[in-house]
Design a protein around this motif. Structure first.
Motif, PDB file in Angstrom:
ATOM      1  N   HIS A  17      -4.919   2.293  -8.573  1.00  0.00           N
ATOM      2  CA  HIS A  17      -4.221   3.570  -8.443  1.00  0.00           C
ATOM      3  C   HIS A  17      -5.243   4.691  -8.584  1.00  0.00           C
ATOM      4  CE1 HIS A  17      -0.357   5.924  -8.939  1.00  0.00           C
ATOM      5  NE2 HIS A  17      -1.265   6.832  -9.240  1.00  0.00           N
ATOM      6  N   HIS A  18      -5.331   5.529  -7.541  1.00  0.00           N
ATOM      7  CA  HIS A  18      -6.245   6.673  -7.581  1.00  0.00           C
ATOM      8  C   HIS A  18      -5.450   7.951  -7.336  1.00  0.00           C
ATOM      9  CE1 HIS A  18      -9.866   9.071  -7.251  1.00  0.00           C
ATOM     10  NE2 HIS A  18      -9.405   9.569  -6.122  1.00  0.00           N
ATOM     11  N   GLN A  19      -5.720   8.942  -8.165  1.00  0.00           N
ATOM     12  CA  GLN A  19      -5.009  10.207  -8.070  1.00  0.00           C
ATOM     13  C   GLN A  19      -6.005  11.356  -8.025  1.00  0.00           C
ATOM     14  OE1 GLN A  19      -1.540  10.622 -10.588  1.00  0.00           O
ATOM     15  NE2 GLN A  19      -1.986  12.793 -10.910  1.00  0.00           N
ATOM     16  N   ASP A  20      -5.840  12.204  -7.034  1.00  0.00           N
ATOM     17  CA  ASP A  20      -6.663  13.402  -6.853  1.00  0.00           C
ATOM     18  C   ASP A  20      -5.718  14.595  -6.908  1.00  0.00           C
ATOM     19  OD1 ASP A  20      -8.207  15.509  -6.039  1.00  0.00           O
ATOM     20  OD2 ASP A  20      -8.890  14.605  -4.176  1.00  0.00           O
ATOM     21  N   SER A  21      -5.755  15.345  -8.012  1.00  0.00           N
ATOM     22  CA  SER A  21      -4.749  16.374  -8.251  1.00  0.00           C
ATOM     23  C   SER A  21      -5.376  17.696  -8.669  1.00  0.00           C
ATOM     24  CB  SER A  21      -3.779  15.935  -9.361  1.00  0.00           C
ATOM     25  OG  SER A  21      -3.300  14.635  -9.147  1.00  0.00           O
ATOM     26  N   PHE A  22      -4.652  18.745  -8.347  1.00  0.00           N
ATOM     27  CA  PHE A  22      -4.951  20.067  -8.879  1.00  0.00           C
ATOM     28  C   PHE A  22      -3.648  20.674  -9.377  1.00  0.00           C
ATOM     29  CE2 PHE A  22      -9.031  19.998  -6.662  1.00  0.00           C
ATOM     30  CZ  PHE A  22      -9.834  20.708  -7.556  1.00  0.00           C
ATOM     31  N   TYR A  23      -3.677  21.166 -10.614  1.00  0.00           N
ATOM     32  CA  TYR A  23      -2.572  21.914 -11.189  1.00  0.00           C
ATOM     33  C   TYR A  23      -3.060  23.344 -11.346  1.00  0.00           C
ATOM     34  CZ  TYR A  23      -1.064  17.176 -12.089  1.00  0.00           C
ATOM     35  OH  TYR A  23      -0.721  15.854 -11.934  1.00  0.00           O
ATOM     36  N   GLY A  24      -2.774  24.163 -10.334  1.00  0.00           N
ATOM     37  CA  GLY A  24      -3.414  25.473 -10.278  1.00  0.00           C
ATOM     38  C   GLY A  24      -4.887  25.273  -9.997  1.00  0.00           C
ATOM     39  N   ASN A  25      -5.733  25.763 -10.882  1.00  0.00           N
ATOM     40  CA  ASN A  25      -7.178  25.551 -10.732  1.00  0.00           C
ATOM     41  C   ASN A  25      -7.696  24.490 -11.691  1.00  0.00           C
ATOM     42  OD1 ASN A  25      -6.835  26.991 -13.060  1.00  0.00           O
ATOM     43  ND2 ASN A  25      -8.346  28.584 -12.613  1.00  0.00           N
ATOM     44  N   THR A  26      -6.795  23.705 -12.280  1.00  0.00           N
ATOM     45  CA  THR A  26      -7.177  22.618 -13.180  1.00  0.00           C
ATOM     46  C   THR A  26      -7.203  21.306 -12.403  1.00  0.00           C
ATOM     47  OG1 THR A  26      -6.181  23.723 -15.091  1.00  0.00           O
ATOM     48  CG2 THR A  26      -6.605  21.369 -15.285  1.00  0.00           C
ATOM     49  N   SER A  27      -8.350  20.685 -12.389  1.00  0.00           N
ATOM     50  CA  SER A  27      -8.511  19.428 -11.654  1.00  0.00           C
ATOM     51  C   SER A  27      -8.139  18.237 -12.529  1.00  0.00           C
ATOM     52  CB  SER A  27      -9.966  19.282 -11.186  1.00  0.00           C
ATOM     53  OG  SER A  27     -10.196  17.994 -10.666  1.00  0.00           O
ATOM     54  N   TYR A  28      -7.496  17.263 -11.908  1.00  0.00           N
ATOM     55  CA  TYR A  28      -7.213  16.007 -12.596  1.00  0.00           C
ATOM     56  C   TYR A  28      -7.506  14.870 -11.628  1.00  0.00           C
ATOM     57  CZ  TYR A  28      -4.729  12.233 -14.977  1.00  0.00           C
ATOM     58  OH  TYR A  28      -4.408  11.041 -15.583  1.00  0.00           O
ATOM     59  N   GLU A  67       0.555  22.957  -7.250  1.00  0.00           N
ATOM     60  CA  GLU A  67       0.252  21.644  -7.805  1.00  0.00           C
ATOM     61  C   GLU A  67       0.221  20.666  -6.636  1.00  0.00           C
ATOM     62  OE1 GLU A  67       2.797  20.693 -11.088  1.00  0.00           O
ATOM     63  OE2 GLU A  67       2.242  22.508 -12.193  1.00  0.00           O
ATOM     64  N   SER A  68      -0.976  20.205  -6.322  1.00  0.00           N
ATOM     65  CA  SER A  68      -1.206  19.359  -5.154  1.00  0.00           C
ATOM     66  C   SER A  68      -1.718  18.008  -5.624  1.00  0.00           C
ATOM     67  CB  SER A  68      -2.219  20.024  -4.218  1.00  0.00           C
ATOM     68  OG  SER A  68      -2.570  19.164  -3.163  1.00  0.00           O
ATOM     69  N   ILE A  69      -1.030  16.940  -5.222  1.00  0.00           N
ATOM     70  CA  ILE A  69      -1.357  15.598  -5.701  1.00  0.00           C
ATOM     71  C   ILE A  69      -1.499  14.654  -4.518  1.00  0.00           C
ATOM     72  CG2 ILE A  69      -0.569  13.646  -7.097  1.00  0.00           C
ATOM     73  CD1 ILE A  69       1.043  16.979  -7.725  1.00  0.00           C
ATOM     74  N   TYR A  70      -2.663  14.027  -4.417  1.00  0.00           N
ATOM     75  CA  TYR A  70      -2.885  12.951  -3.451  1.00  0.00           C
ATOM     76  C   TYR A  70      -2.916  11.638  -4.234  1.00  0.00           C
ATOM     77  CZ  TYR A  70      -4.638  16.764  -0.462  1.00  0.00           C
ATOM     78  OH  TYR A  70      -4.776  17.931   0.245  1.00  0.00           O
ATOM     79  N   THR A  71      -2.111  10.691  -3.799  1.00  0.00           N
ATOM     80  CA  THR A  71      -2.032   9.405  -4.484  1.00  0.00           C
ATOM     81  C   THR A  71      -2.323   8.275  -3.506  1.00  0.00           C
ATOM     82  OG1 THR A  71      -0.369  10.238  -6.036  1.00  0.00           O
ATOM     83  CG2 THR A  71      -0.566   7.857  -5.838  1.00  0.00           C
ATOM     84  N   TYR A 101       0.859  -1.189   0.000  1.00  0.00           N
ATOM     85  CA  TYR A 101       0.000   0.000   0.000  1.00  0.00           C
ATOM     86  C   TYR A 101       0.888   1.230   0.000  1.00  0.00           C
ATOM     87  CZ  TYR A 101      -3.059   3.759   1.491  1.00  0.00           C
ATOM     88  OH  TYR A 101      -3.730   4.962   1.559  1.00  0.00           O
ATOM     89  N   PHE A 102       0.510   2.198  -0.824  1.00  0.00           N
ATOM     90  CA  PHE A 102       1.311   3.410  -0.970  1.00  0.00           C
ATOM     91  C   PHE A 102       0.395   4.632  -0.936  1.00  0.00           C
ATOM     92  CE2 PHE A 102       2.689   6.590  -4.182  1.00  0.00           C
ATOM     93  CZ  PHE A 102       3.797   7.087  -3.518  1.00  0.00           C
ATOM     94  N   TYR A 103       0.801   5.626  -0.131  1.00  0.00           N
ATOM     95  CA  TYR A 103       0.070   6.892  -0.077  1.00  0.00           C
ATOM     96  C   TYR A 103       1.065   8.035  -0.120  1.00  0.00           C
ATOM     97  CZ  TYR A 103      -2.408  10.961   1.658  1.00  0.00           C
ATOM     98  OH  TYR A 103      -2.924  12.229   1.779  1.00  0.00           O
ATOM     99  N   GLU A 104       0.722   9.086  -0.875  1.00  0.00           N
ATOM    100  CA  GLU A 104       1.592  10.256  -0.936  1.00  0.00           C
ATOM    101  C   GLU A 104       0.758  11.532  -1.028  1.00  0.00           C
ATOM    102  OE1 GLU A 104       5.634  11.349  -3.194  1.00  0.00           O
ATOM    103  OE2 GLU A 104       3.900  11.265  -4.536  1.00  0.00           O
ATOM    104  N   ASP A 105       1.209  12.534  -0.303  1.00  0.00           N
ATOM    105  CA  ASP A 105       0.684  13.900  -0.387  1.00  0.00           C
ATOM    106  C   ASP A 105       1.852  14.751  -0.865  1.00  0.00           C
ATOM    107  OD1 ASP A 105      -0.254  16.455  -0.087  1.00  0.00           O
ATOM    108  OD2 ASP A 105      -0.754  16.273   2.040  1.00  0.00           O
ATOM    109  N   ARG A 106       1.741  15.282  -2.095  1.00  0.00           N
ATOM    110  CA  ARG A 106       2.841  16.017  -2.714  1.00  0.00           C
ATOM    111  C   ARG A 106       2.362  17.413  -3.109  1.00  0.00           C
ATOM    112  NH1 ARG A 106       7.215  14.453  -6.952  1.00  0.00           N
ATOM    113  NH2 ARG A 106       6.976  12.412  -5.980  1.00  0.00           N
ATOM    114  N   PHE A 107       3.197  18.408  -2.855  1.00  0.00           N
ATOM    115  CA  PHE A 107       2.872  19.771  -3.260  1.00  0.00           C
ATOM    116  C   PHE A 107       4.107  20.481  -3.783  1.00  0.00           C
ATOM    117  CE2 PHE A 107       3.760  24.087  -1.715  1.00  0.00           C
ATOM    118  CZ  PHE A 107       2.985  24.804  -2.615  1.00  0.00           C
TER     119      PHE A 107
END
Length: 696
Positions: A324-335, A294-298, A269-275
């Motif tokens: 694999h689930h990714q919840d990201s924002f690049y500025g105000n662009t959601s991915y 740029e905020s990424i939760y994995t 299991y892997f979890y990351e909070d990256r900014f």
């Protein structure tokens, strides 16, 4: 350069002093006692000229101290043990693999530091990453999953440069990196490794055998990495290195069975909070257009294993599943993206005289969904990708005589959209004597494309993505030539390994960064693309306390369309690695490691004030290590010794939302915010210190 000269001079003095202190008969006897072994521990990795003769060992040659092996196969494959990567300890596999010549970790975003791994100058989408032979890391997980593989998991890494589609199918056109995890039956009862640095990063590895009996063993491993300091040394108001908080939990079970039949399974299991972003960004700014970040939760889960059927014939069932689930924002662009991959493979292997036959059937089922146009139909409605690929392969490794081995392989895959895909392969190994080995391989490759998961520049929101036409699968013709020479000189020998490669691509998918500066236009190349080059590795194998390893690569990677030749981005014509280790008395050692890169083409914009090509640069590291008899080991050193960092990696960092992009007075060339120019880490010179301890 003056600092490098001083260091090399110091090494020279130490070598001369050490040689004079060693009796000649001692040198001779030491070399005679060296033997090729299959263990990856440094104290037992030895080799001799006598044992380089043809044998049933899997090792063709083992490079002492560096823990590097060459598999005895018609396909050129190098094996690097964990000890090799400890010459420059890093927190994850993505950084560590830079020590391998012609394998380049590439940072694709100067803000969040996402990356992929290039082999032979080809982008990361052409490199297949396996864990215990399973295609665990692919598609979406190549964007952030590579940095989540801690070195503590790794027993060894097998690197095959060049196409391997006949065995592994799609995504193996550039090469294969197979990460072999630790065997619970052979692992220490307890091991820990703690490392920190002057910039505040913390990396913690803990591994413990939780069960160990006559029938099975279970290894539980925990890796935790934290970096929370906002550092902006180039004063562009953006974090030089993204803040990271990640955890990886790994559990592997190995079973003891009759007749040494294989059986194991593992979970991770892997979890990351990256900014990464502007220095004043806070959590409440996530997704807003007030402050750029740029905020990424994995979240990621993996399950994989192997089981040998209890039959007279050798049948191996391999299986893997990852979510694999990714919840990201690049500025105000959601991915937002979710990927599920199921892989099943049944292998059969049998020795018939001089023929080693292998065959197998495979099923790879991929589910992928995101909130981009990449998963929308023609009406703009969301349509997740469901892509089952059925495959079959057959391979015959024929030992014609003591000097010649021929490998014939064929793979057939069926994709519901691309239909039938054929991938033949031929390889030949010629070994006239124990000191010379020649390998030649030829084959075809293919790649099923998943655009948005393979090119991070399509995700950042800094440029609009345009898909010109329906994308077709890429195809390639490939050839590789490898020559291994072992040169005996008195009481030691030198290994020289030379590899030439050539790949010709049809339907290559390219991102056009040049036509319009605010867009990336993707389409199949109307012309063709070529990746060609040659690499050479030189290493020593002797009883002296110094070990040397040097690698250099020249390559020419380009696209040609209607007579125009365009160099591949981030593919330097010259690159290489170097590794010098010196063993003092009392288990004290010093390692000097690094990589060097020549000019590489960068994604500039029209009238860009920044150079189109990067300068020559090297990333040099030095480490001191002290081992103790009680299982403790202390190490420390300096990274990026020459303090190299790229200039202006972000275009218009003061206007990340392009609010003033149309102001002709302040922006006469029409520049827009762009994060794709970065080509090297932004961390300058820094120190690190660590402690290892294990109980066997």
């Amino acid at each position: 350069m003056k600092l490098l000269y001083i260091i090399l001079s110091l090494f020279s003095v130490l070598i001369n002093a050490q040689i004079e202190s060693i009796p000649k008969d001692s040198l001779t006897s030491s070399v005679d006692t060296l033997k090729v072994t299959q263990t990856s521990r440094e104290d037992s990795l030895t080799a001799s000229v006598d044992t380089l003769k043809k044998s049933n060992d899997i090792d063709e040659v083992t490079i002492n101290q560096f823990s590097v092996k060459k598999l005895n196969s018609p396909i050129s494959t190098d094996v690097y043990s964990q000890q090799f990567f400890r010459k420059n300890p890093t927190a994850n596999m993505f950084e560590a693999i830079a020590m391998v010549n012609d394998v380049k970790p590439q940072l694709n975003c100067a803000v969040c530091n996402t990356g992929d791994i290039h082999i032979n100058g080809l982008e990361g989408a052409y490199t297949m990453i396996l864990i215990d032979g399973m295609p665990i890391v692919s598609s979406l997980s190549t964007v952030y999953g590579l940095s989540g593989i801690p070195n503590s998991l790794i027993d060894r890494i097998e690197v095959t440069k060049g196409p391997a589609s006949s065995i592994y199918g799609s995504e193996a056109m550039g090469g294969v990196i197979n990460i072999i995890t630790k065997n619970a039956l052979q692992a220490p009862d307890f091991a820990t490794d703690v490392m920190t640095g002057n910039q505040g990063e913390i990396n913690l590895d803990i591994a413990k055998k939780v069960f160990d009996n006559k029938n099975f063993s279970s290894l539980l491993s925990l890796n935790y990495f934290y970096f929370g300091n906002r550092i902006d040394q180039n004063k562009d108001n953006f974090t030089d290195t993204p803040l990271q908080n990640r955890i990886s939990v790994f559990n592997k079970w190995n079973f003891k069975r009759k007749e040494n039949r294989q059986a194991s399974f593992a979970l991770r299991y892997f979890y990351e909070d990256r900014f990464g972003g502007e220095m004043q960004w806070q959590k409440q700014n996530r997704g807003s257009d007030d402050v750029y970040g740029e905020s990424i939760y994995t979240n990621r889960f993996e399950f994989f294993g192997i089981y040998q059927l209890p039959l007279k014939e050798k049948f191996l069932l391999q299986y893997s599943y990852n979510y694999h689930h990714q919840d990201s924002f690049y500025g105000n662009t959601s991915y937002l993206a979710t990927q599920k991959v199921l892989f099943l493979q049944m292998n059969w292997e049998k020795q018939l005289g001089k023929h080693l036959l292998k065959s197998g059937t495979t099923l790879k089922s991929t589910f992928y969904d995101d909130n981009t146009p990449g998963t929308a139909n023609l009406e703009g409605e969301n349509q997740p990708m469901k892509s089952p690929i059925y495959g079959f392969y057959l391979e015959d490794e024929w030992e014609i005589n003591d000097k010649n081995t021929l490998l014939l392989g064929y793979r057939y895959d069926y994709h519901k959209i691309h239909k039938s895909v054929h991938s033949p392969r031929v390889a030949w190994k010629f070994e006239p004597n124990p000191y010379h080995t020649l390998r030649l391989s030829f084959g075809t490759g293919f790649r099923v494309v998943n655009l948005f998961t393979e090119d991070h520049s399509a995700l950042t929101g800094s440029r609009e993505v345009v898909i010109a036409d329906d994308l077709k699968p890429e195809k390639s013709l490939n050839t590789n030539l490898s020559y291994l020479m072992k040169i005996p000189i008195k009481d030691y020998f030198i290994n020289v390994d030379v590899n030439g490669f050539y790949s010709y691509f049809n339907n290559k998918i390219v991102g056009d960064f040049d036509t319009e500066p605010d867009k990336i236009i993707y389409d199949n190349l109307a012309g063709h693309a070529i990746s060609r080059g040659i690499s050479a590795d030189i290493s020593t194998n002797w009883s002296l306390p110094i070990q040397l390893m040097f690698g250099v690569t020249y390559m020419d990677v380009y696209q040609e369309n209607e007579g125009d030749k365009i160099q591949q981005l981030h593919a330097p014509k010259w690159s290489g690695t170097y590794n010098l280790s010196y063993q003092f008395a009392n288990k004290f050692s010093m390692d000097l490691t690094g990589q060097f890169y020549g000019p590489m083409r960068l994604p500039t914009v029209p009238d860009d004030f920044r150079p189109e090509y990067s300068p020559w640069f090297t990333l040099m590291n030095i480490q001191l290590t002290k081992k103790f008899d009680n299982g403790f080991e202390i190490y420390g050193g300096i990274r990026n010794l020459l303090n190299f960092t790229p200039k202006n990696p972000i275009l218009r960092p003061f206007d990340p939302f392009d609010n003033q992009v149309d102001d002709v007075a302040s922006n006469p060339y029409g520049y827009s915010f762009d994060t794709t120019y970065g080509y090297a880490p932004m961390q300058g010179i820094r120190t690190f210190l660590g402690i290892r301890y294990q109980i066997r």
